[in-house]
Scaffold this motif. Sequence first.
Motif, PDB file in Angstrom:
ATOM      1  N   ASP A 299       0.813  -1.222   0.000  1.00 23.12           N
ATOM      2  CA  ASP A 299       0.000   0.000   0.000  1.00 23.12           C
ATOM      3  C   ASP A 299       0.844   1.269   0.000  1.00 23.12           C
ATOM      4  OD1 ASP A 299      -2.398  -1.356  -0.050  1.00 23.12           O
ATOM      5  OD2 ASP A 299      -2.610  -1.397   2.130  1.00 23.12           O
ATOM      6  N   TRP A 300       1.989   1.234  -0.661  1.00 23.90           N
ATOM      7  CA  TRP A 300       2.872   2.404  -0.628  1.00 23.90           C
ATOM      8  C   TRP A 300       2.249   3.603  -1.343  1.00 23.90           C
ATOM      9  CZ3 TRP A 300       4.299   4.471  -5.235  1.00 23.90           C
ATOM     10  CH2 TRP A 300       4.216   3.648  -6.370  1.00 23.90           C
ATOM     11  N   ALA A 301       1.443   3.394  -2.372  1.00 24.44           N
ATOM     12  CA  ALA A 301       0.834   4.518  -3.090  1.00 24.44           C
ATOM     13  C   ALA A 301      -0.162   5.253  -2.197  1.00 24.44           C
ATOM     14  CB  ALA A 301       0.147   4.018  -4.360  1.00 24.44           C
ATOM     15  N   LEU A 302      -0.973   4.493  -1.454  1.00 27.00           N
ATOM     16  CA  LEU A 302      -1.891   5.129  -0.504  1.00 27.00           C
ATOM     17  C   LEU A 302      -1.121   5.844   0.596  1.00 27.00           C
ATOM     18  CD1 LEU A 302      -4.624   2.341  -0.145  1.00 27.00           C
ATOM     19  CD2 LEU A 302      -4.813   4.524  -1.358  1.00 27.00           C
ATOM     20  N   PHE A 303      -0.019   5.248   1.012  1.00 28.25           N
ATOM     21  CA  PHE A 303       0.803   5.884   2.040  1.00 28.25           C
ATOM     22  C   PHE A 303       1.412   7.187   1.521  1.00 28.25           C
ATOM     23  CE2 PHE A 303       4.830   6.142   4.581  1.00 28.25           C
ATOM     24  CZ  PHE A 303       4.216   6.387   5.804  1.00 28.25           C
ATOM     25  N   ALA A 304       1.728   7.245   0.245  1.00 24.51           N
ATOM     26  CA  ALA A 304       2.244   8.483  -0.341  1.00 24.51           C
ATOM     27  C   ALA A 304       1.204   9.597  -0.245  1.00 24.51           C
ATOM     28  CB  ALA A 304       2.649   8.251  -1.795  1.00 24.51           C
ATOM     29  N   VAL A 305      -0.065   9.248  -0.467  1.00 24.21           N
ATOM     30  CA  VAL A 305      -1.137  10.241  -0.328  1.00 24.21           C
ATOM     31  C   VAL A 305      -1.235  10.719   1.119  1.00 24.21           C
ATOM     32  CG1 VAL A 305      -3.625  10.625  -0.542  1.00 24.21           C
ATOM     33  CG2 VAL A 305      -2.410   9.265  -2.263  1.00 24.21           C
ATOM     34  N   ILE A 306      -1.102   9.774   2.055  1.00 21.73           N
ATOM     35  CA  ILE A 306      -1.118  10.135   3.476  1.00 21.73           C
ATOM     36  C   ILE A 306       0.060  11.042   3.806  1.00 21.73           C
ATOM     37  CG2 ILE A 306      -0.869   9.211   5.817  1.00 21.73           C
ATOM     38  CD1 ILE A 306      -2.445   6.750   4.858  1.00 21.73           C
ATOM     39  N   CYS A 307       1.229  10.776   3.207  1.00 22.57           N
ATOM     40  CA  CYS A 307       2.406  11.622   3.428  1.00 22.57           C
ATOM     41  C   CYS A 307       2.145  13.048   2.959  1.00 22.57           C
ATOM     42  CB  CYS A 307       3.616  11.045   2.695  1.00 22.57           C
ATOM     43  SG  CYS A 307       4.329   9.576   3.471  1.00 22.57           S
ATOM     44  N   VAL A 308       1.446  13.197   1.844  1.00 24.70           N
ATOM     45  CA  VAL A 308       1.110  14.537   1.351  1.00 24.70           C
ATOM     46  C   VAL A 308       0.216  15.261   2.357  1.00 24.70           C
ATOM     47  CG1 VAL A 308      -0.141  15.824  -0.427  1.00 24.70           C
ATOM     48  CG2 VAL A 308       1.369  13.940  -1.081  1.00 24.70           C
ATOM     49  N   ALA A 309      -0.840  14.583   2.808  1.00 25.51           N
ATOM     50  CA  ALA A 309      -1.800  15.218   3.703  1.00 25.51           C
ATOM     51  C   ALA A 309      -1.198  15.497   5.082  1.00 25.51           C
ATOM     52  CB  ALA A 309      -3.042  14.332   3.844  1.00 25.51           C
ATOM     53  N   SER A 310      -0.517  14.505   5.658  1.00 20.84           N
ATOM     54  CA  SER A 310       0.051  14.701   6.998  1.00 20.84           C
ATOM     55  C   SER A 310       1.233  15.662   6.956  1.00 20.84           C
ATOM     56  CB  SER A 310       0.468  13.359   7.606  1.00 20.84           C
ATOM     57  OG  SER A 310       1.395  12.684   6.781  1.00 20.84           O
ATOM     58  N   GLY A 311       1.995  15.652   5.853  1.00 23.06           N
ATOM     59  CA  GLY A 311       3.072  16.628   5.707  1.00 23.06           C
ATOM     60  C   GLY A 311       2.542  18.042   5.670  1.00 23.06           C
ATOM     61  N   ALA A 312       1.424  18.236   4.986  1.00 17.71           N
ATOM     62  CA  ALA A 312       0.835  19.582   4.923  1.00 17.71           C
ATOM     63  C   ALA A 312       0.446  20.081   6.310  1.00 17.71           C
ATOM     64  CB  ALA A 312      -0.383  19.567   4.005  1.00 17.71           C
ATOM     65  N   THR A 313      -0.088  19.195   7.148  1.00 14.65           N
ATOM     66  CA  THR A 313      -0.463  19.628   8.503  1.00 14.65           C
ATOM     67  C   THR A 313       0.772  19.895   9.361  1.00 14.65           C
ATOM     68  OG1 THR A 313      -0.634  17.345   9.323  1.00 14.65           O
ATOM     69  CG2 THR A 313      -2.614  18.340   8.386  1.00 14.65           C
ATOM     70  N   LEU A 314       1.866  19.176   9.096  1.00 10.35           N
ATOM     71  CA  LEU A 314       3.105  19.447   9.824  1.00 10.35           C
ATOM     72  C   LEU A 314       3.571  20.880   9.582  1.00 10.35           C
ATOM     73  CD1 LEU A 314       5.526  18.353  11.530  1.00 10.35           C
ATOM     74  CD2 LEU A 314       6.632  17.813   9.360  1.00 10.35           C
ATOM     75  N   GLY A 315       3.321  21.405   8.383  1.00 14.93           N
ATOM     76  CA  GLY A 315       3.688  22.785   8.103  1.00 14.93           C
ATOM     77  C   GLY A 315       3.076  23.760   9.086  1.00 14.93           C
ATOM     78  N   ALA A 316       1.862  23.474   9.553  1.00 12.05           N
ATOM     79  CA  ALA A 316       1.219  24.345  10.543  1.00 12.05           C
ATOM     80  C   ALA A 316       1.921  24.243  11.895  1.00 12.05           C
ATOM     81  CB  ALA A 316      -0.249  23.968  10.682  1.00 12.05           C
ATOM     82  N   ASP A 317       2.238  23.017  12.318  1.00 12.69           N
ATOM     83  CA  ASP A 317       2.937  22.822  13.600  1.00 12.69           C
ATOM     84  C   ASP A 317       4.250  23.600  13.635  1.00 12.69           C
ATOM     85  OD1 ASP A 317       0.986  21.154  14.510  1.00 12.69           O
ATOM     86  OD2 ASP A 317       2.103  19.300  14.228  1.00 12.69           O
TER      87      ASP A 317
END
Length: 409
Positions: A299-317
């Motif tokens: 499921d690495w492709a789905l995990f890549a999508v999660i990396c995009v979304a969770s990375g974006a929220t890290l920008g706020a932190d």
Amino acid sequence: MQGAERLPSYSLFAALLAAAGLPIYIHAPKFYVDEFGVSLAALGAVLFGLRLLDVVQDPLLGRLAERMRDYRGLAVAIGATVMAAAMVALFAIPPVLPPLVWFALSLTLVFSAFSFLTINFYAQGVVKAGHMSGQGHLRLARWRESGALAGVCLASVAPVALGALMDAPFAGFALGFVVLALAAVLAMRPEWATSGLAPSTGFAAVLGDPLARRLLLIAMVNAAPVAVSSTLFLFFVESRLQAPGFEGPLLLIFFLSAALAAPFWGMLAERYGPRKVLLIAMVLAIVAFGLTLTLGPGDWALFAVICVASGATLGADLTLLPAIFASRMARISPSASEGFGLWSFVSKLTLAFAAVTLLPLLEGAGFQSGSSENPQEALELLTLLYAAVPCTLKLIAIALLAMTDLEEA
């Protein structure tokens, strides 16, 4: 007006510091295993010891930075020189001592200089923002953290990219770091003035302030999810997703997403307030990262999508929390060196805690790195530790922030 404020120089210096931070944890162990045959377990023990050293020395480095604040430009130049020289020793000079000892000494200098420079840099940001119009702390944070995340992305992929061009890519990385250090120090040279700054208030003013203590607690709890996921990331991708070789691209996706999102979060915070925007981002982080619990082999492709979304929220932190703390320091401890020494201390404490608790739990469950025959129970524990624990910790951080009145900050 932003050009007159020299904010791009803060981005460049932040990129330098970021390039010496997390990427070194990615590159240095693999380099010493591949080139010198050093045991991965021994390197892990050294890295854990250095994390503990960081935890102990950061408040002391904050005190040292305050003592040297009238000579901050010179102190920063010396610190950057030490860090760049240690990076060259780590990657470009054959060890003149046993490789493990050379690794430990070089990284000690890199991390000590990194901590000293970071404390000075963020303390100077408090001074800088105080002379800016409007919401100076948020605007400066937007430039600074965008540069930092860009530095992480660049340093994460540089050795791989250089490998296609030269026989010694890590030596090239080290020399490129020297060039970046020189450029960053020169760009920030006019920014280190501390004339008119209030005298030091010491640690007492920070620790005696209820809001500052609450912000330090939030910073520690909120840094814990990243510490947990960073510690287990390579194991999760390799063993749970069964996608060896995808670690580097997935890390790049994560940090690149954070870098692109950081200015967006900063602009929203300037309009709607940092607390409200940060709470929204933290909730979105749980929604995005919680999906990791459902992933399995392939499921690495789905995990890549999660990396995009969770990375974006890290920008706020990374953008909003330091800005909130800097705003408070401007009111109670304007010199800010000791305040950011404590900030660095609580942030790094989570890394040491993650390493000393999570890895023994996995080992006790029978997990072996690189093995294709790990017990199912061990893989399930890996998923719970990697995904469920960070989400739980994030919930605690959300609760603390929701109960905190930031009107004074």
